[in-house]
Design a protein around this motif. Structure first.
Motif, short mmCIF file in Angstrom:
data_model
loop_
_atom_site.label_atom_id
_atom_site.label_comp_id
_atom_site.label_asym_id
_atom_site.label_seq_id
_atom_site.Cartn_x
_atom_site.Cartn_y
_atom_site.Cartn_z
N THR A 73 53.31 20.60 35.51
CA THR A 73 52.28 20.73 36.56
C THR A 73 51.78 22.21 36.72
O THR A 73 52.29 23.06 36.30
N PHE A 81 56.84 25.38 45.53
CA PHE A 81 57.27 24.72 44.51
C PHE A 81 58.88 24.53 44.30
O PHE A 81 59.68 25.73 44.90
N GLU A 129 57.40 15.74 52.29
CA GLU A 129 56.82 16.73 51.07
C GLU A 129 57.60 15.99 49.77
O GLU A 129 56.83 16.02 48.69
N SER A 132 55.98 12.89 48.53
CA SER A 132 54.60 13.32 47.95
C SER A 132 54.82 13.87 46.54
O SER A 132 54.03 13.26 45.55
N CYS A 133 55.61 14.83 46.37
CA CYS A 133 55.83 15.32 44.84
C CYS A 133 56.38 14.09 44.06
O CYS A 133 56.13 13.99 42.91
N TYR B 134 63.40 12.37 42.68
CA TYR B 134 62.43 13.14 42.07
C TYR B 134 62.90 13.74 40.68
O TYR B 134 62.13 13.60 39.59
#
Lengths: 229, 229
Positions: A73, A81, A129, A132-133, B134
């Motif tokens: 990304t 990040f 967060e 969302s990631c 994730y």
DNA sequence: TCACAGGCTTGACAATTATCAAGCGATCCG
DNA sequence: CGGATCGCTTGATAATTGTCAAGCCTGTGA
């Protein structure tokens, strides 16, 4: 670190609800640093020392295996990040390099874990967060698994077009980086642009003109669940 | 819902540290249900009503686009799924179907959001769980982006071999599901197995024998950062 | 100014993967 | 039992993507 820069970070949703004391404590031992372009910030197998916040510039997260390399990304300011890695105390899982000269705030990962336990609001924002990631990677995974290279390019152009608003769009990165992000070779990106010519895609260096959105959409078949606004 | 089943859920890391009162409140309005095989539980564009917990059976999360379909991941008991979606109040982002007859506990998503705000420990555990999910998708993304189909199969077999311990391994799913998980067609999975024959891979229905781990590894080039134990 | 490096493009070719069609074998069910 | 369905395999062919090589263009620095 100047007060103005501190306010920029403070304004991020992730930190905006923290108690002042917790925010200050978290910043202890952090530092704001400027890096030139093309510098590797960390490697995917390194242990996570810092949460990173891109204040200015552009950063690429990438991964390597089998002597191959691919962009995961692109990070644009202002954004954090490797939050997930900072929270679990393991390897970064992705490598990072600057694409342009970049200013980056580095906060010790240990501070982040302490802040999560100490500050309720921060813990809640971290949950949002991370969710969302997570959905961001899910979208990228669907994109590469369910579409051909040409389709990915077409959808990328449509998203950029909506984001940038005007009638001509400008690629925000070099074409070889775009190719890596789309999971194809630079050679095939060139050919993909040629393939899209009959669909009204005019290319002039980094400037792209979409002259027939309808046709392009009929080829791209955009999906709300993959292509983010 | 029997007390024994409640204890199974309570034992999950995500819930184990919750206050009893919060745990009970969260379960209000939830129900434990058995579904037959091949039932679609929800579609990726549906709004997230429930956090799901697979108590028994097997569930596939998949996605569709362009008239194509691909497996995102397989869920094995006992585990939660779609936590991220339940926390942010949006679409599921992935579809789910049962692969076998399955028993599933469904907790209203609203309850999960309330619990996150009310229970500190649950919020912290949710952070860890999300970070772990994730990294799971990141690994899957690297896998498909940096490896060929044959390499993905070889690494899958090596992981299964280590997980199952014995010298012959048994595929835990039908081959067409495995193909979809690896991002290839069933036809190409057959051919990929043929390609691996010279590397000591003997196939007999769902039973696989790895007779030359060294050679297989030299082809697969396994990576700690992609292939989970 | 001129040589050079780097990004991009194009062509030729090879590898990888998908599609279509056919057939095999096991299981399920009337 | 017999027929049908389904998962799997194999062959032939096409589409997609990657690799290697060469050339173009632009910006940079000696």
């Amino acid at each position: 670190m100047r007060d103005s820069e501190k306010q920029i970070v403070r304004a991020l949703p992730l930190f905006s609800g923290m108690l002042e004391a917790n925010f200050e404590a978290m910043l202890a031992g952090s530092f704001l640093q400027r890096f030139p372009a093309t510098v590797v910030l960390f490697s995917e197998s390194d242990l996570t020392d810092f949460l990173h916040i891109l204040v200015d510039g552009q950063v690429e997260l990438f991964a390597s295996a089998n002597n191959r390399e691919g962009t995961m990304t692109l990070i644009k300011p202002v954004a954090t990040f490797v939050l997930a890695s900072a929270l679990v105390d393991g390897a970064y899982q992705m490598s990072a390099r600057t694409l342009t000269s970049s200013q980056i705030l580095m906060i010790p990962a240990e501070n982040i874990r302490v802040a999560m336990l100490a500050d309720r609001d921060f813990a809640h924002k971290a949950v949002l967060e991370l969710a969302s990631c997570y959905h961001g990677v899910v979208r990228a995974y669907k994109n590469i698994k369910l579409r051909t290279g040409v389709e990915r390019l077409a959808n990328y152009l449509l998203v950029q077009h909506r984001r940038q608003g005007g009638d001509t769009l400008t690629l925000p990165v070099e074409k070889r980086t775009l190719a890596s992000m789309l999971g194809i070779t630079p050679e095939n990106l060139s050919r993909a642009f040629s393939t899209l010519k009959p669909y009204g895609v005019k290319v002039d260096g980094p400037k792209i003109d979409l002259q027939n959105i309808k046709d392009l959409e009929s080829l791209a078949k955009p999906s709300e669940l993959i292509d983010t606004l």
